[in-house]
Scaffold this motif. Structure first.
Motif, mmCIF file in Angstrom:
data_model
loop_
_atom_site.group_PDB
_atom_site.id
_atom_site.type_symbol
_atom_site.label_atom_id
_atom_site.label_comp_id
_atom_site.label_asym_id
_atom_site.label_seq_id
_atom_site.Cartn_x
_atom_site.Cartn_y
_atom_site.Cartn_z
ATOM 1 N N ALA A 150 3.063 -10.341 15.760
ATOM 2 C CA ALA A 150 1.880 -10.553 16.599
ATOM 3 C C ALA A 150 1.358 -9.190 17.070
ATOM 4 C CB ALA A 150 2.241 -11.422 17.797
ATOM 5 N N PHE A 151 0.038 -8.997 16.948
ATOM 6 C CA PHE A 151 -0.594 -7.722 17.271
ATOM 7 C C PHE A 151 -0.012 -6.590 16.424
ATOM 8 C CE2 PHE A 151 -0.582 -10.302 21.184
ATOM 9 C CZ PHE A 151 -1.954 -10.447 21.365
ATOM 10 N N GLY A 152 0.464 -6.941 15.207
ATOM 11 C CA GLY A 152 1.121 -5.968 14.334
ATOM 12 C C GLY A 152 0.314 -4.715 14.059
ATOM 13 N N PRO A 153 -0.961 -4.816 13.659
ATOM 14 C CA PRO A 153 -1.734 -3.600 13.385
ATOM 15 C C PRO A 153 -1.826 -2.660 14.583
ATOM 16 C CG PRO A 153 -2.841 -5.507 12.452
ATOM 17 C CD PRO A 153 -1.696 -6.032 13.289
ATOM 18 N N VAL A 154 -1.969 -3.237 15.788
ATOM 19 C CA VAL A 154 -2.042 -2.406 16.994
ATOM 20 C C VAL A 154 -0.709 -1.716 17.247
ATOM 21 C CG1 VAL A 154 -2.423 -2.414 19.485
ATOM 22 C CG2 VAL A 154 -3.825 -3.874 18.013
ATOM 23 N N LEU A 155 0.392 -2.480 17.103
ATOM 24 C CA LEU A 155 1.722 -1.906 17.305
ATOM 25 C C LEU A 155 2.006 -0.812 16.276
ATOM 26 C CD1 LEU A 155 3.795 -5.152 18.012
ATOM 27 C CD2 LEU A 155 3.179 -3.375 19.665
ATOM 28 N N LEU A 156 1.637 -1.094 15.008
ATOM 29 C CA LEU A 156 1.876 -0.119 13.951
ATOM 30 C C LEU A 156 1.059 1.143 14.194
ATOM 31 C CD1 LEU A 156 3.075 0.769 11.298
ATOM 32 C CD2 LEU A 156 1.310 -0.547 10.098
ATOM 33 N N GLY A 193 0.975 5.704 8.025
ATOM 34 C CA GLY A 193 1.156 4.534 8.882
ATOM 35 C C GLY A 193 -0.148 4.079 9.511
ATOM 36 N N ILE A 194 -0.971 5.036 9.931
ATOM 37 C CA ILE A 194 -2.270 4.689 10.498
ATOM 38 C C ILE A 194 -3.152 4.012 9.453
ATOM 39 C CG2 ILE A 194 -4.428 5.687 11.385
ATOM 40 C CD1 ILE A 194 -2.685 7.787 12.824
ATOM 41 N N GLN A 195 -3.129 4.541 8.233
ATOM 42 C CA GLN A 195 -3.895 3.912 7.156
ATOM 43 C C GLN A 195 -3.404 2.494 6.901
ATOM 44 O OE1 GLN A 195 -3.300 7.092 4.150
ATOM 45 N NE2 GLN A 195 -5.529 7.207 4.058
ATOM 46 N N LEU A 196 -2.092 2.303 6.936
ATOM 47 C CA LEU A 196 -1.509 0.978 6.733
ATOM 48 C C LEU A 196 -1.957 0.017 7.832
ATOM 49 C CD1 LEU A 196 0.449 -0.864 5.155
ATOM 50 C CD2 LEU A 196 2.304 0.060 6.563
ATOM 51 N N SER A 197 -2.031 0.509 9.054
ATOM 52 C CA SER A 197 -2.444 -0.349 10.169
ATOM 53 C C SER A 197 -3.894 -0.813 10.016
ATOM 54 C CB SER A 197 -2.277 0.393 11.501
ATOM 55 O OG SER A 197 -3.232 1.427 11.653
ATOM 56 N N PHE A 198 -4.702 -0.053 9.257
ATOM 57 C CA PHE A 198 -6.089 -0.437 9.001
ATOM 58 C C PHE A 198 -6.248 -1.190 7.675
ATOM 59 C CE2 PHE A 198 -6.959 2.917 12.137
ATOM 60 C CZ PHE A 198 -7.861 2.243 12.948
ATOM 61 N N GLY A 199 -5.106 -1.538 7.044
ATOM 62 C CA GLY A 199 -5.156 -2.365 5.849
ATOM 63 C C GLY A 199 -5.069 -1.639 4.533
ATOM 64 N N ASP A 200 -4.889 -0.310 4.556
ATOM 65 C CA ASP A 200 -4.763 0.458 3.315
ATOM 66 C C ASP A 200 -3.289 0.504 2.909
ATOM 67 O OD1 ASP A 200 -4.733 2.211 1.221
ATOM 68 O OD2 ASP A 200 -5.810 3.820 2.244
ATOM 69 N N HIS A 201 -2.925 -0.209 1.831
ATOM 70 C CA HIS A 201 -1.541 -0.298 1.379
ATOM 71 C C HIS A 201 -1.271 0.624 0.186
ATOM 72 C CE1 HIS A 201 -0.489 -4.090 3.686
ATOM 73 N NE2 HIS A 201 -1.810 -4.021 3.819
ATOM 74 N N SER A 202 -2.138 1.595 -0.059
ATOM 75 C CA SER A 202 -2.011 2.418 -1.256
ATOM 76 C C SER A 202 -0.868 3.422 -1.179
ATOM 77 C CB SER A 202 -3.327 3.163 -1.519
ATOM 78 O OG SER A 202 -3.654 4.000 -0.419
ATOM 79 N N GLN A 228 9.413 -0.145 4.817
ATOM 80 C CA GLN A 228 9.666 -1.578 4.981
ATOM 81 C C GLN A 228 9.707 -1.951 6.466
ATOM 82 O OE1 GLN A 228 12.621 -3.049 2.318
ATOM 83 N NE2 GLN A 228 12.876 -4.999 3.376
ATOM 84 N N ALA A 229 10.259 -1.059 7.293
ATOM 85 C CA ALA A 229 10.314 -1.334 8.732
ATOM 86 C C ALA A 229 8.907 -1.407 9.328
ATOM 87 C CB ALA A 229 11.121 -0.245 9.439
ATOM 88 N N LEU A 230 8.025 -0.503 8.909
ATOM 89 C CA LEU A 230 6.666 -0.512 9.428
ATOM 90 C C LEU A 230 5.887 -1.728 8.927
ATOM 91 C CD1 LEU A 230 5.714 3.279 9.273
ATOM 92 C CD2 LEU A 230 6.574 1.947 11.202
ATOM 93 N N HIS A 231 6.162 -2.157 7.701
ATOM 94 C CA HIS A 231 5.547 -3.394 7.215
ATOM 95 C C HIS A 231 6.021 -4.589 8.048
ATOM 96 C CE1 HIS A 231 4.102 -1.290 3.594
ATOM 97 N NE2 HIS A 231 3.311 -2.334 3.434
ATOM 98 N N LYS A 232 7.286 -4.551 8.465
ATOM 99 C CA LYS A 232 7.819 -5.612 9.318
ATOM 100 C C LYS A 232 7.059 -5.656 10.644
ATOM 101 C CE LYS A 232 11.133 -8.779 9.555
ATOM 102 N NZ LYS A 232 11.319 -9.807 8.525
ATOM 103 N N VAL A 233 6.815 -4.477 11.207
ATOM 104 C CA VAL A 233 6.035 -4.400 12.437
ATOM 105 C C VAL A 233 4.635 -4.936 12.208
ATOM 106 C CG1 VAL A 233 4.986 -2.808 14.100
ATOM 107 C CG2 VAL A 233 7.349 -2.452 13.367
ATOM 108 N N LEU A 234 4.043 -4.601 11.060
ATOM 109 C CA LEU A 234 2.669 -4.996 10.757
ATOM 110 C C LEU A 234 2.491 -6.512 10.775
ATOM 111 C CD1 LEU A 234 -0.166 -4.019 9.870
ATOM 112 C CD2 LEU A 234 0.627 -4.171 7.509
ATOM 113 N N HIS A 235 3.541 -7.253 10.391
ATOM 114 C CA HIS A 235 3.429 -8.705 10.272
ATOM 115 C C HIS A 235 3.815 -9.442 11.558
ATOM 116 C CE1 HIS A 235 3.735 -7.592 5.894
ATOM 117 N NE2 HIS A 235 2.666 -8.363 5.913
#
Length: 274
Positions: free
Chosen positions: A243-249, A43-52, A234-241
């Motif tokens: 406002a302030f999604g990366p910070v929340l994620l 999840g932390i990696q996803l918040s920094f833009g790593d979708h792998s 999918q829920a975390l991707h929803k959070v990511l999108h």
């Protein structure tokens, strides 16, 4: 017949309170903590833009199996989860015989629900360890449910139940109810305060993440689209999108990691109530 029932009850109580059960729960809690820490890292990696990687239980298991000795670790997770299943089924049986009133139904039902959660994670770990593919997904299960009579209502009820469970975790975290899982030593001193902090943040964060999953199920019911439903990733991707999604994620992911740390604390300081 009554003698057989009494003997079964006594056997269940002895098994529930045995040293071997304690050891099994400790192993299971360590395994559960490993999974949550791995999900947090993804999840932390996803918040920094790593979708792998998928920030979900399956994504965590696939991440683990790719590490040195990863297959062994995933097998440990599988065994740990199945040990927790046995524990929760034992607790459901004991609760059924000692509780009164509403708790006589609610506590065993809760334990059976947790046994199902642990069991599905254990089965997923076996699939990953053996290299086989799971035959179902959240979307597939939702689509099957949607096709039943009153399917949309059933999916909506599932969504509400998931939201309710997420809210329950938030409440337990906020009120500190989780501390009952630690023995007196685990609740005292500086380490006790640290465990309390990890538990409070972890339960609240996990409850929020699960609540988002429930909201996705409600969307699926309203739109009559199984694709709207989804699991943790999918829920975390929803959070990511949002406002302030990366910070929340990032915050939620760190919180899930805190829950994993609390699982380790629980394994070390297992209370009589477990």
């Amino acid at each position: 017949m009554a003698d057989v029932s009494d003997q079964a009850e006594q056997l269940g109580r002895r098994a529930h309170s045995s040293e071997w059960t304690d050891r099994a729960v400790r192993v299971g809690m360590v395994a559960y903590g490993i999974v949550h820490l791995t999900i947090a890292w993804l999840g932390i990696q996803l918040s920094f833009g790593d979708h792998s990687g998928a920030a979900s239980r399956n994504g965590a298991l696939h991440q683990l199996v790719q590490q040195p000795f990863g297959e062994f670790v995933v097998w440990v997770v599988a065994v740990g989860m199945f040990l927790l299943v046995i524990w929760k089924l034992l607790e459901a049986f004991v609760d059924l015989t000692v509780e009164d009133g509403a708790k006589r139904v609610l506590k065993p039902a809760t334990n059976i629900f947790k046994a199902i959660v642990y069991g599905t994670l254990g089965v997923a770990a076996v699939h990953v360890a053996t290299g086989s593919k799971s035959k179902s997904s959240t979307n597939d299960a939702t689509a099957t449910l949607m096709d039943q009579p009153f399917g949309r209502w059933l999916v909506g009820l599932v969504g509400l139940a998931i939201i309710g469970y997420g809210g329950y975790l938030v409440y337990r975290g906020w009120a500190g109810k989780f501390l009952e899982h630690l023995d007196p030593q685990g609740r005292s001193g500086e380490s006790g305060r640290a465990y309390e902090m990890f538990g409070k943040v972890g339960y609240v964060a996990k409850g929020i993440a699960i609540g988002v999953i429930g909201v996705l199920f409600l969307y699926a019911a309203i739109d009559h689209s199984a694709k709207k439903a989804g699991g943790l990733d999918q829920a975390l991707h929803k959070v990511l999108h949002q406002a302030f999604g990366p910070v929340l994620l990032f915050a939620i992911s760190v919180g899930v990691g805190c829950y994993g740390v609390f699982c380790f604390a629980r394994a070390r300081h297992l209370s009589a109530q477990r």
